[in-house]
Write a protein that holds these residues in place. Structure first.
Motif, PDB file in Angstrom:
ATOM      1  N   MET A   4      25.598   8.775   2.405  1.00 53.04           N
ATOM      2  CA  MET A   4      24.390   9.463   2.854  1.00 53.04           C
ATOM      3  C   MET A   4      23.225   9.156   1.910  1.00 53.04           C
ATOM      4  N   PHE A   5      23.477   9.131   0.593  1.00 49.67           N
ATOM      5  CA  PHE A   5      22.432   8.807  -0.383  1.00 49.67           C
ATOM      6  C   PHE A   5      21.915   7.387  -0.171  1.00 49.67           C
ATOM      7  N   LEU A   6      22.818   6.446   0.047  1.00 50.12           N
ATOM      8  CA  LEU A   6      22.402   5.065   0.270  1.00 50.12           C
ATOM      9  C   LEU A   6      21.604   4.931   1.552  1.00 50.12           C
ATOM     10  N   ARG A   7      21.945   5.697   2.574  1.00 52.78           N
ATOM     11  CA  ARG A   7      21.216   5.671   3.844  1.00 52.78           C
ATOM     12  C   ARG A   7      19.802   6.207   3.652  1.00 52.78           C
ATOM     13  N   ILE A   8      19.654   7.301   2.914  1.00 49.80           N
ATOM     14  CA  ILE A   8      18.328   7.853   2.620  1.00 49.80           C
ATOM     15  C   ILE A   8      17.542   6.863   1.772  1.00 49.80           C
ATOM     16  N   ASN A   9      18.196   6.281   0.791  1.00 46.75           N
ATOM     17  CA  ASN A   9      17.542   5.308  -0.074  1.00 46.75           C
ATOM     18  C   ASN A   9      17.035   4.112   0.727  1.00 46.75           C
ATOM     19  N   ASP A  10      17.790   3.674   1.716  1.00 45.24           N
ATOM     20  CA  ASP A  10      17.378   2.564   2.570  1.00 45.24           C
ATOM     21  C   ASP A  10      16.104   2.923   3.340  1.00 45.24           C
ATOM     22  N   LYS A  11      16.049   4.137   3.844  1.00 47.87           N
ATOM     23  CA  LYS A  11      14.852   4.568   4.582  1.00 47.87           C
ATOM     24  C   LYS A  11      13.654   4.639   3.645  1.00 47.87           C
ATOM     25  N   LEU A  12      13.866   5.093   2.431  1.00 46.63           N
ATOM     26  CA  LEU A  12      12.792   5.151   1.433  1.00 46.63           C
ATOM     27  C   LEU A  12      12.286   3.745   1.116  1.00 46.63           C
ATOM     28  N   LEU A  13      13.192   2.792   1.007  1.00 45.79           N
ATOM     29  CA  LEU A  13      12.786   1.412   0.754  1.00 45.79           C
ATOM     30  C   LEU A  13      11.979   0.846   1.921  1.00 45.79           C
ATOM     31  N   HIS A  14      12.378   1.151   3.141  1.00 51.86           N
ATOM     32  CA  HIS A  14      11.613   0.712   4.308  1.00 51.86           C
ATOM     33  C   HIS A  14      10.213   1.316   4.274  1.00 51.86           C
ATOM     34  N   PHE A  15      10.129   2.619   3.990  1.00 44.98           N
ATOM     35  CA  PHE A  15       8.842   3.308   3.915  1.00 44.98           C
ATOM     36  C   PHE A  15       7.947   2.665   2.856  1.00 44.98           C
ATOM     37  N   LEU A  16       8.476   2.503   1.658  1.00 41.65           N
ATOM     38  CA  LEU A  16       7.675   1.960   0.551  1.00 41.65           C
ATOM     39  C   LEU A  16       7.260   0.508   0.793  1.00 41.65           C
ATOM     40  N   ALA A  17       8.158  -0.281   1.343  1.00 43.82           N
ATOM     41  CA  ALA A  17       7.826  -1.690   1.605  1.00 43.82           C
ATOM     42  C   ALA A  17       6.668  -1.788   2.588  1.00 43.82           C
ATOM     43  N   CYS A  18       6.743  -1.036   3.672  1.00 43.09           N
ATOM     44  CA  CYS A  18       5.666  -1.093   4.668  1.00 43.09           C
ATOM     45  C   CYS A  18       4.381  -0.474   4.138  1.00 43.09           C
ATOM     46  N   LEU A  19       4.492   0.536   3.298  1.00 44.51           N
ATOM     47  CA  LEU A  19       3.313   1.124   2.663  1.00 44.51           C
ATOM     48  C   LEU A  19       2.598   0.078   1.806  1.00 44.51           C
ATOM     49  N   VAL A  20       3.343  -0.605   0.963  1.00 43.58           N
ATOM     50  CA  VAL A  20       2.755  -1.622   0.079  1.00 43.58           C
ATOM     51  C   VAL A  20       2.192  -2.790   0.888  1.00 43.58           C
ATOM     52  N   ILE A  21       2.921  -3.240   1.885  1.00 41.45           N
ATOM     53  CA  ILE A  21       2.424  -4.352   2.708  1.00 41.45           C
ATOM     54  C   ILE A  21       1.138  -3.948   3.418  1.00 41.45           C
ATOM     55  N   THR A  22       1.094  -2.728   3.940  1.00 41.90           N
ATOM     56  CA  THR A  22      -0.110  -2.258   4.620  1.00 41.90           C
ATOM     57  C   THR A  22      -1.290  -2.195   3.656  1.00 41.90           C
ATOM     58  N   LEU A  23      -1.066  -1.697   2.457  1.00 36.82           N
ATOM     59  CA  LEU A  23      -2.150  -1.586   1.480  1.00 36.82           C
ATOM     60  C   LEU A  23      -2.656  -2.946   1.010  1.00 36.82           C
ATOM     61  N   THR A  24      -1.766  -3.924   0.955  1.00 43.68           N
ATOM     62  CA  THR A  24      -2.173  -5.219   0.406  1.00 43.68           C
ATOM     63  C   THR A  24      -2.675  -6.201   1.458  1.00 43.68           C
ATOM     64  N   VAL A  25      -1.986  -6.314   2.586  1.00 42.10           N
ATOM     65  CA  VAL A  25      -2.391  -7.325   3.567  1.00 42.10           C
ATOM     66  C   VAL A  25      -2.659  -6.789   4.961  1.00 42.10           C
ATOM     67  N   GLY A  26      -2.373  -5.521   5.210  1.00 41.65           N
ATOM     68  CA  GLY A  26      -2.743  -4.931   6.487  1.00 41.65           C
ATOM     69  C   GLY A  26      -1.592  -4.510   7.359  1.00 41.65           C
ATOM     70  N   GLU A  27      -1.982  -3.776   8.409  1.00 46.95           N
ATOM     71  CA  GLU A  27      -1.015  -3.163   9.308  1.00 46.95           C
ATOM     72  C   GLU A  27      -0.221  -4.189  10.116  1.00 46.95           C
ATOM     73  N   LEU A  28      -0.878  -5.208  10.606  1.00 51.00           N
ATOM     74  CA  LEU A  28      -0.191  -6.190  11.431  1.00 51.00           C
ATOM     75  C   LEU A  28       0.927  -6.883  10.660  1.00 51.00           C
ATOM     76  N   CYS A  29       0.669  -7.218   9.422  1.00 56.29           N
ATOM     77  CA  CYS A  29       1.710  -7.855   8.595  1.00 56.29           C
ATOM     78  C   CYS A  29       2.865  -6.897   8.332  1.00 56.29           C
ATOM     79  N   ALA A  30       2.560  -5.623   8.140  1.00 52.01           N
ATOM     80  CA  ALA A  30       3.612  -4.639   7.902  1.00 52.01           C
ATOM     81  C   ALA A  30       4.477  -4.444   9.145  1.00 52.01           C
ATOM     82  N   VAL A  31       3.852  -4.379  10.313  1.00 53.36           N
ATOM     83  CA  VAL A  31       4.607  -4.260  11.561  1.00 53.36           C
ATOM     84  C   VAL A  31       5.497  -5.485  11.745  1.00 53.36           C
TER      85      VAL A  31
END
Length: 79
Positions: A4-31
């Protein structure tokens, strides 16, 4: 418990990765990155019979990261 911890951690990594991609290069790249990652997971599971496969909760975590990143991007980098 660990699974369960690893599953939550995976979701957190997805959230953070898309957050950083959106902040740096934009929404389309994150999608694109989020959907490509899930497609790769799906293909890997289909062809190699291992991995997590397609996970809509990962897509939801990606979408949340993109939404937060988009709002932050508008606040910080007002165009």
């Amino acid at each position: 418990m660990l699974n369960m911890f690893l599953r939550i951690n995976d979701k957190l990594l997805h959230f953070l990765a898309c957050l950083v991609i959106t902040l740096t290069v934009g929404e389309l790249c994150a999608v694109t990155a989020g959907v490509t990652k899930e497609a790769a997971d799906w293909m890997y599971k289909k062809n190699c019979k291992v991995g997590s496969g397609w996970d809509w909760l990962d897509i939801l975590a990606d979408a949340a990261g993109i939404a937060v990143g988009s709002v932050l991007r508008r606040i910080v980098f007002t165009y």
